[in-house]
Design an enzyme around this catalytic site. Structure first.
Site, PDB file in Angstrom:
ATOM      1  N   SER A   1      -4.960 -10.063   3.451  1.00 34.48           N
ATOM      2  CA  SER A   1      -3.924 -10.600   4.340  1.00 34.48           C
ATOM      3  C   SER A   1      -4.480 -11.427   5.499  1.00 34.48           C
ATOM      4  O   SER A   1      -3.933 -12.481   5.826  1.00 34.48           O
ATOM      5  CB  SER A   1      -3.077  -9.443   4.871  1.00 34.48           C
ATOM      6  OG  SER A   1      -3.891  -8.500   5.551  1.00 34.48           O
TER       7      SER A   1
ATOM      8  N   GLU B   1     -21.144   2.184  -5.067  1.00 31.51           N
ATOM      9  CA  GLU B   1     -19.715   2.539  -5.188  1.00 31.51           C
ATOM     10  C   GLU B   1     -19.157   2.046  -6.530  1.00 31.51           C
ATOM     11  O   GLU B   1     -18.413   2.758  -7.199  1.00 31.51           O
ATOM     12  CB  GLU B   1     -18.901   1.899  -4.050  1.00 31.51           C
ATOM     13  CG  GLU B   1     -18.975   2.619  -2.712  1.00 31.51           C
ATOM     14  CD  GLU B   1     -18.069   3.847  -2.638  1.00 31.51           C
ATOM     15  OE1 GLU B   1     -17.446   4.200  -3.655  1.00 31.51           O
ATOM     16  OE2 GLU B   1     -17.984   4.451  -1.556  1.00 31.51           O
TER      17      GLU B   1
ATOM     18  N   ARG C   1      -1.014  -4.427   7.344  1.00 30.31           N
ATOM     19  CA  ARG C   1      -0.464  -3.183   7.905  1.00 30.31           C
ATOM     20  C   ARG C   1       0.907  -3.426   8.527  1.00 30.31           C
ATOM     21  O   ARG C   1       1.723  -2.503   8.600  1.00 30.31           O
ATOM     22  CB  ARG C   1      -1.468  -2.555   8.873  1.00 30.31           C
ATOM     23  CG  ARG C   1      -2.695  -2.056   8.114  1.00 30.31           C
ATOM     24  CD  ARG C   1      -3.774  -1.453   8.983  1.00 30.31           C
ATOM     25  NE  ARG C   1      -4.984  -1.209   8.187  1.00 30.31           N
ATOM     26  CZ  ARG C   1      -6.159  -0.874   8.678  1.00 30.31           C
ATOM     27  NH1 ARG C   1      -6.304  -0.720   9.989  1.00 30.31           N
ATOM     28  NH2 ARG C   1      -7.190  -0.683   7.877  1.00 30.31           N
TER      29      ARG C   1
ATOM     30  N   CYS D   1      -4.892   7.282   4.694  1.00 32.64           N
ATOM     31  CA  CYS D   1      -4.844   7.169   3.237  1.00 32.64           C
ATOM     32  C   CYS D   1      -4.991   8.514   2.532  1.00 32.64           C
ATOM     33  O   CYS D   1      -4.984   8.569   1.302  1.00 32.64           O
ATOM     34  CB  CYS D   1      -5.928   6.210   2.760  1.00 32.64           C
ATOM     35  SG  CYS D   1      -5.787   4.566   3.497  1.00 32.64           S
TER      36      CYS D   1
ATOM     37  N   CYS E   1      -1.258   5.822   2.449  1.00 33.61           N
ATOM     38  CA  CYS E   1      -1.058   5.350   3.832  1.00 33.61           C
ATOM     39  C   CYS E   1       0.341   4.803   4.119  1.00 33.61           C
ATOM     40  O   CYS E   1       0.821   4.914   5.239  1.00 33.61           O
ATOM     41  CB  CYS E   1      -2.134   4.349   4.243  1.00 33.61           C
ATOM     42  SG  CYS E   1      -2.304   2.933   3.146  1.00 33.61           S
TER      43      CYS E   1
ATOM     44  N   ARG F   1     -10.234   3.870   9.829  1.00 31.57           N
ATOM     45  CA  ARG F   1     -10.488   4.289   8.448  1.00 31.57           C
ATOM     46  C   ARG F   1     -11.989   4.318   8.125  1.00 31.57           C
ATOM     47  O   ARG F   1     -12.373   4.287   6.960  1.00 31.57           O
ATOM     48  CB  ARG F   1      -9.778   3.340   7.477  1.00 31.57           C
ATOM     49  CG  ARG F   1      -8.268   3.192   7.674  1.00 31.57           C
ATOM     50  CD  ARG F   1      -7.588   2.862   6.357  1.00 31.57           C
ATOM     51  NE  ARG F   1      -6.295   2.218   6.448  1.00 31.57           N
ATOM     52  CZ  ARG F   1      -5.148   2.814   6.790  1.00 31.57           C
ATOM     53  NH1 ARG F   1      -5.153   4.085   7.154  1.00 31.57           N
ATOM     54  NH2 ARG F   1      -4.010   2.137   6.805  1.00 31.57           N
TER      55      ARG F   1
ATOM     56  N   LYS G   1     -13.342  -5.864  -1.862  1.00 32.94           N
ATOM     57  CA  LYS G   1     -12.292  -6.202  -0.908  1.00 32.94           C
ATOM     58  C   LYS G   1     -12.799  -6.026   0.520  1.00 32.94           C
ATOM     59  O   LYS G   1     -13.355  -4.976   0.799  1.00 32.94           O
ATOM     60  CB  LYS G   1     -11.098  -5.278  -1.167  1.00 32.94           C
ATOM     61  CG  LYS G   1      -9.971  -5.426  -0.187  1.00 32.94           C
ATOM     62  CD  LYS G   1      -8.912  -4.391  -0.456  1.00 32.94           C
ATOM     63  CE  LYS G   1      -7.852  -4.492   0.617  1.00 32.94           C
ATOM     64  NZ  LYS G   1      -6.890  -3.444   0.553  1.00 32.94           N
TER      65      LYS G   1
ATOM     66  N   LYS H   1     -14.497  -1.207  -0.979  1.00 31.79           N
ATOM     67  CA  LYS H   1     -13.459  -1.579  -0.020  1.00 31.79           C
ATOM     68  C   LYS H   1     -13.989  -1.295   1.379  1.00 31.79           C
ATOM     69  O   LYS H   1     -14.308  -0.151   1.724  1.00 31.79           O
ATOM     70  CB  LYS H   1     -12.194  -0.757  -0.289  1.00 31.79           C
ATOM     71  CG  LYS H   1     -11.091  -1.054   0.713  1.00 31.79           C
ATOM     72  CD  LYS H   1      -9.795  -0.373   0.332  1.00 31.79           C
ATOM     73  CE  LYS H   1      -8.738  -0.623   1.385  1.00 31.79           C
ATOM     74  NZ  LYS H   1      -7.462   0.017   1.043  1.00 31.79           N
TER      75      LYS H   1
ATOM     76  N   TYR I   1      -2.260 -13.711  -1.890  1.00 30.19           N
ATOM     77  CA  TYR I   1      -0.896 -14.041  -1.438  1.00 30.19           C
ATOM     78  C   TYR I   1      -0.595 -15.528  -1.650  1.00 30.19           C
ATOM     79  O   TYR I   1       0.548 -15.949  -1.528  1.00 30.19           O
ATOM     80  CB  TYR I   1      -0.730 -13.664   0.040  1.00 30.19           C
ATOM     81  CG  TYR I   1      -1.034 -12.199   0.285  1.00 30.19           C
ATOM     82  CD1 TYR I   1      -0.091 -11.222  -0.004  1.00 30.19           C
ATOM     83  CD2 TYR I   1      -2.297 -11.788   0.748  1.00 30.19           C
ATOM     84  CE1 TYR I   1      -0.381  -9.874   0.172  1.00 30.19           C
ATOM     85  CE2 TYR I   1      -2.593 -10.448   0.931  1.00 30.19           C
ATOM     86  CZ  TYR I   1      -1.639  -9.496   0.639  1.00 30.19           C
ATOM     87  OH  TYR I   1      -1.935  -8.173   0.801  1.00 30.19           O
TER      88      TYR I   1
ATOM     89  N   CYS J   1      -2.047   4.751  -3.056  1.00 37.44           N
ATOM     90  CA  CYS J   1      -2.618   5.215  -1.795  1.00 37.44           C
ATOM     91  C   CYS J   1      -1.506   5.891  -1.007  1.00 37.44           C
ATOM     92  O   CYS J   1      -0.324   5.613  -1.209  1.00 37.44           O
ATOM     93  CB  CYS J   1      -3.194   4.054  -0.990  1.00 37.44           C
ATOM     94  SG  CYS J   1      -4.308   4.656   0.299  1.00 37.44           S
TER      95      CYS J   1
HETATM   96  C1  PBG Z   1      -4.816   0.647   2.150  1.00 41.93           C
HETATM   97  C2  PBG Z   1      -4.719  -0.804   1.809  1.00 41.93           C
HETATM   98  C3  PBG Z   1      -5.189  -1.825   2.614  1.00 41.93           C
HETATM   99  C4  PBG Z   1      -4.864  -3.025   1.974  1.00 41.93           C
HETATM  100  C5  PBG Z   1      -4.256  -2.708   0.767  1.00 41.93           C
HETATM  101  N1  PBG Z   1      -4.162  -1.311   0.689  1.00 41.93           N
HETATM  102  C6  PBG Z   1      -5.996  -1.811   3.830  1.00 41.93           C
HETATM  103  C7  PBG Z   1      -5.827  -0.820   4.873  1.00 41.93           C
HETATM  104  O1  PBG Z   1      -4.738  -0.647   5.448  1.00 41.93           O
HETATM  105  O2  PBG Z   1      -6.840  -0.181   5.204  1.00 41.93           O
HETATM  106  C8  PBG Z   1      -5.181  -4.367   2.531  1.00 41.93           C
HETATM  107  C9  PBG Z   1      -4.640  -5.539   1.836  1.00 41.93           C
HETATM  108  C10 PBG Z   1      -4.604  -6.777   2.657  1.00 41.93           C
HETATM  109  O3  PBG Z   1      -5.072  -6.821   3.803  1.00 41.93           O
HETATM  110  O4  PBG Z   1      -4.085  -7.763   2.140  1.00 41.93           O
HETATM  111  N2  PBG Z   1      -4.646   1.507   1.111  1.00 41.93           N
HETATM  112 ZN    ZN Z   2      -4.291   3.509   2.139  1.00 46.75          ZN
END
Ligand code: PBG
Ligand code: ZN
Length: 321
Positions: free
Chosen positions: A270, A229, A201, A126, A118, A213, A244, A191, A309, A116
């Protein structure tokens, strides 16, 4: 009388009839790799999680190996960000370097590379941005270049998390054309635009600098669209699909599992991690019991692969049983 309690009478009977068992083989551990030297920086909103520079990551790799975890998901954090996210396909980037190290030191660890832009763009979106718009088709080529660069470094699995339309097919073609026809694609297929990504983030330094997003990630209200999807990504060549977040979307995992015939992954994100940790640190819940219950729920819903995690903690607890 029908006595449901017969099958709950003791622990041996209970384990005999238990339908869902989580093992270390199911788990993927996400890692944050920051370009630089001698970095081990705690992520404030994710107790127990650190950003590592490639040199310091070797200590963490030792822990992963001795815990018996067999798969990691690598996120790279560059020093220089630009409008186009061009560091994403630098063959010498932090993610590429760590993947090379993993495949040298521990070839049996499955190296999954998140794909990605981002973490690499100055605006934190992204994809490629024009005005306030996140462009779809213009984003496909940089994603493909990033995928090829990570495959070259040795990634076993490419995991696009951007949610641009058509990217799975585009990346598949690019991998095939560059000699990586056996590289697996695990697509972040369903997602959702979720509040539960906030701690990530901080960890990945990837918060968008304007807007949100919602024009590319899914509306949390839509379950049927999630199935579509997943079908699209499978049609484009995804080997593994992902839902996710996991815990607020167990119904989606279940729905997808009725139709999809490829392995399903779920990302215990997270914010889900942070909530459990915060409550545990305050003594409000039993961390081990709550985490194992969450993992069992995700697997029971239909996911085989769980990205979490908690993976190193779980591996330790499973040894204790
Ligand atoms: C974006 C991305 C995100 C996560 C992994 N890759 C979310 C985002 O910022 O929109 C989230 C993972 C997490 O929250 O543990 N490419
Ligand atoms: Zn991203």
């Amino acid at each position: 009388m029908i006595r449901m309690r017969r099958l709950r009478a003791n622990s041996s009977i209970r384990s005999l009839v238990r339908e869902t068992v989580v093992t270390k083989d199911d788990l993927v551990y996400p890692v944050f790799i920051k370009e630089g030297i001698n970095i081990k920086e705690p992520v404030g909103s994710m107790p127990g999680i650190y950003q590592y520079s490639p040199d310091r990551f070797e200590e963490e790799l030792e822990r992963i190996i001795s815990a018996g975890i067999k798969a990691v998901l690598v996120f790279g954090i560059p020093v220089h960000k630009d409008e186009l996210g061009s560091e994403a396909y630098n063959d010498n980037g932090a993610a590429q370097n760590v993947i090379r190290t993993i495949k040298q030191k521990a070839p049996d660890i499955v190296a999954i590379a998140d794909v990605c832009l981002c973490e690499y763009t100055s605006h934190g979106h992204c994809g490629i941005v024009c005005g306030n718009e996140i462009l779809n088709d213009e984003t496909l080529e940089p994603l493909a270049k990033m995928s090829v660069s990570l495959a070259k470094a040795g990634a076993d699995i490419i995991a696009p998390s951007d949610m641009m339309d058509g990217r799975v097919g585009y990346i598949r073609n690019a991998l095939d054309a560059n000699g990586f026809k056996n590289t697996i694609i695990m697509a972040y297929s369903a997602k959702f635009a979720s509040a539960y990504y906030a701690p990530f983030r901080d960890a990945a330094e990837s918060a968008p600098s304007f807007g949100d997003r919602k024009t590319y990630q899914m509306d949390p209200a839509n379950g049927r669209e999630a199935v579509r999807e997943c079908e699209n990504d499978i049609a484009e060549g995804a080997d593994i699909i992902m839902v996710k977040p996991a815990l607020a979307y167990l119904d989606v995992i279940k729905d997808v599992s009725y139709t999809a015939r490829c392995p399903i992954a779920a990302y215990n994100v997270s914010g889900e991690y942070a909530m459990v940790k915060a409550a545990a640190i305050n003594g409000w819940i039993d961390e081990k019991k709550a985490v194992m219950e969450n993992m069992t729920a995700i697997k029971r819903a239909g996911a085989k692969i769980i990205i979490t995690y908690h993976a190193l903690d779980i591996a330790r607890w499973l040894k204790e049983f």
